[in-house]
Design an enzyme around this catalytic site. Sequence first.
Site, PDB file in Angstrom:
ATOM      1  N   ASP A   1     -17.580   6.671  -1.419  1.00  0.00           N
ATOM      2  CA  ASP A   1     -16.241   6.542  -0.526  1.00  0.00           C
ATOM      3  C   ASP A   1     -16.040   8.075   0.171  1.00  0.00           C
ATOM      4  O   ASP A   1     -16.389   8.998  -0.052  1.00  0.00           O
ATOM      5  CB  ASP A   1     -14.921   6.077  -1.469  1.00  0.00           C
TER       6      ASP A   1
ATOM      7  N   GLN B   1      -9.881  -4.145  -3.686  1.00  0.00           N
ATOM      8  CA  GLN B   1     -11.187  -3.601  -3.468  1.00  0.00           C
ATOM      9  C   GLN B   1     -12.395  -3.851  -4.483  1.00  0.00           C
ATOM     10  O   GLN B   1     -13.256  -4.559  -4.371  1.00  0.00           O
ATOM     11  CB  GLN B   1     -10.792  -2.041  -3.147  1.00  0.00           C
TER      12      GLN B   1
ATOM     13  N   ARG C   1     -13.498  -9.279   0.937  1.00  0.00           N
ATOM     14  CA  ARG C   1     -12.208  -8.899   0.605  1.00  0.00           C
ATOM     15  C   ARG C   1     -11.322 -10.198   0.820  1.00  0.00           C
ATOM     16  O   ARG C   1     -10.239 -10.668  -0.070  1.00  0.00           O
ATOM     17  CB  ARG C   1     -11.900  -7.958   1.515  1.00  0.00           C
TER      18      ARG C   1
ATOM     19  N   HIS D   1      -7.173   0.820  -6.633  1.00  0.00           N
ATOM     20  CA  HIS D   1      -7.526   0.137  -5.331  1.00  0.00           C
ATOM     21  C   HIS D   1      -7.946  -1.617  -5.876  1.00  0.00           C
ATOM     22  O   HIS D   1      -9.274  -1.579  -5.653  1.00  0.00           O
ATOM     23  CB  HIS D   1      -8.487   0.856  -4.515  1.00  0.00           C
TER      24      HIS D   1
ATOM     25  N   ARG E   1       0.874  -1.207   0.104  1.00  0.00           N
ATOM     26  CA  ARG E   1       0.043   0.180  -0.066  1.00  0.00           C
ATOM     27  C   ARG E   1       0.918   1.256  -0.034  1.00  0.00           C
ATOM     28  O   ARG E   1       1.711   1.281   0.886  1.00  0.00           O
ATOM     29  CB  ARG E   1      -0.997   0.117   1.354  1.00  0.00           C
TER      30      ARG E   1
ATOM     31  N   CYS F   1     -16.607   1.108   0.333  1.00  0.00           N
ATOM     32  CA  CYS F   1     -15.195   0.145   0.870  1.00  0.00           C
ATOM     33  C   CYS F   1     -14.823   0.218   2.157  1.00  0.00           C
ATOM     34  O   CYS F   1     -14.281  -0.518   2.622  1.00  0.00           O
ATOM     35  CB  CYS F   1     -14.335   0.629  -0.142  1.00  0.00           C
TER      36      CYS F   1
HETATM   37  N1   CP Z   1     -11.216  -0.611   2.143  1.00  0.00           N
HETATM   38  C1   CP Z   1     -10.048  -0.914   2.661  1.00  0.00           C
HETATM   39  O1   CP Z   1      -9.127  -0.951   1.836  1.00  0.00           O
HETATM   40  O2   CP Z   1      -9.852  -0.738   3.975  1.00  0.00           O
HETATM   41  P1   CP Z   1      -8.628  -0.612   4.741  1.00  0.00           P
HETATM   42  O3   CP Z   1      -8.116   0.909   4.107  1.00  0.00           O
HETATM   43  O4   CP Z   1      -9.142  -0.721   6.139  1.00  0.00           O
HETATM   44  O5   CP Z   1      -7.617  -1.618   4.364  1.00  0.00           O
HETATM   45  N1  NVA Z   2     -10.120   6.607  -1.172  1.00  0.00           N
HETATM   46  C1  NVA Z   2      -9.858   6.101   0.260  1.00  0.00           C
HETATM   47  C2  NVA Z   2      -9.966   4.478   0.182  1.00  0.00           C
HETATM   48  C3  NVA Z   2      -9.577   3.775   1.686  1.00  0.00           C
HETATM   49  C4  NVA Z   2      -9.649   2.211   1.309  1.00  0.00           C
HETATM   50  C5  NVA Z   2      -8.190   6.359   0.366  1.00  0.00           C
HETATM   51  O1  NVA Z   2      -7.551   6.243  -0.277  1.00  0.00           O
HETATM   52  O2  NVA Z   2      -7.964   6.585   1.701  1.00  0.00           O
END
Ligand code: CP
Ligand code: NVA
Length: 302
Positions: free
Chosen positions: A219, A129, A288, A126, A99, A260
């Site tokens: 989101d 997701q 997931r 993502h 990430r 999400c």
């Molecule tokens: N939806 C998602 O990716 O959640 P986290 O940021 O908690 O991993």
């Molecule tokens: N758009 C959000 C998604 C988190 C799962 C972010 O990038 O923080």
Amino acid sequence: MIDLLTIKDLTDEEILDLLDLADDVKKSPNKYCSKLNGKSIALLFQKTSTRTRISFESGMYQLGGNALYIDWRTTNLHLGSLKDEIKSISCYVDLIMARVNEHKTLEVMRDASNVPVVNGLSDMCHPCQILSDLMTIREKFGSFENIKVSWVGDGNNVCSSLIIGCVKLNIPILVATPEKYRPHQELIDWVEKEKKSKLVHIYNDPKEAIKEANVVYTDTFVSMGQEEETEKRLKIFLPKFQINKELLNYAIKNPLIMHCLPAHRGIEITDDVLDSNNSIVFQQAENRIHLQKALLLKLLKK
Ligand code: CP
Ligand code: NVA
């Protein structure tokens, strides 16, 4: 499939194949419980996570393997050359999930790594997701025929992957964002190049975008790393882009509600909508782990 940086990398057959395997993993988990015996994966995080971290860690354990959670700041990833560090890590594990703040970091990692690299969220997309969300949508409707998906909010990383996933599977997607927060032009150019422009509709008004949608997805308005823009963003997005009962009066009867997570209750979505019978956010969260187990099985097969 060698790496997964974006859903663009997958063919529609590969996506459907992955969803079929995820369905089977969900139905018969015991069948897969020793498939990855002796394998290890590294989970590298530049940002925080609940679902992505825990579903990968637990999923790998349920397949008989081992997952190492690695906080970027507690390793020498922040000191040495990224290429050298990734080359070293790929000597110890069979797959790297990361990430990252900037998508190009993943591209450097993919080029340096001797093992598959999976995107666990970047500023651009993502994919894990949305692959599991496609699984959830198919579970609810039985197929992708005759459904329309709507996105309301920021044209962010999750929105980009949703557009790519829908385009790959020929699902119409209706997107409403403020003018300055539209999906990246590069993505719109890709849709045109794929000759799929008819599937993607961009609106300024959420009422227009949700009118015919079977699924309404939102989101956060402020993604991780954008915290300094919070005040400015909330002024632009609120109240128009909030998913609430009043807005849903403009939709077909009872569209499914997706998010999400993490959700900012009372900001992009109200409690009553998030907690309503039409909300499938926890089915999304559960899937997931099933989808990612399928992904690990595909990428780590001998
Ligand atoms: N939806 C998602 O990716 O959640 P986290 O940021 O908690 O991993
Ligand atoms: N758009 C959000 C998604 C988190 C799962 C972010 O990038 O923080």
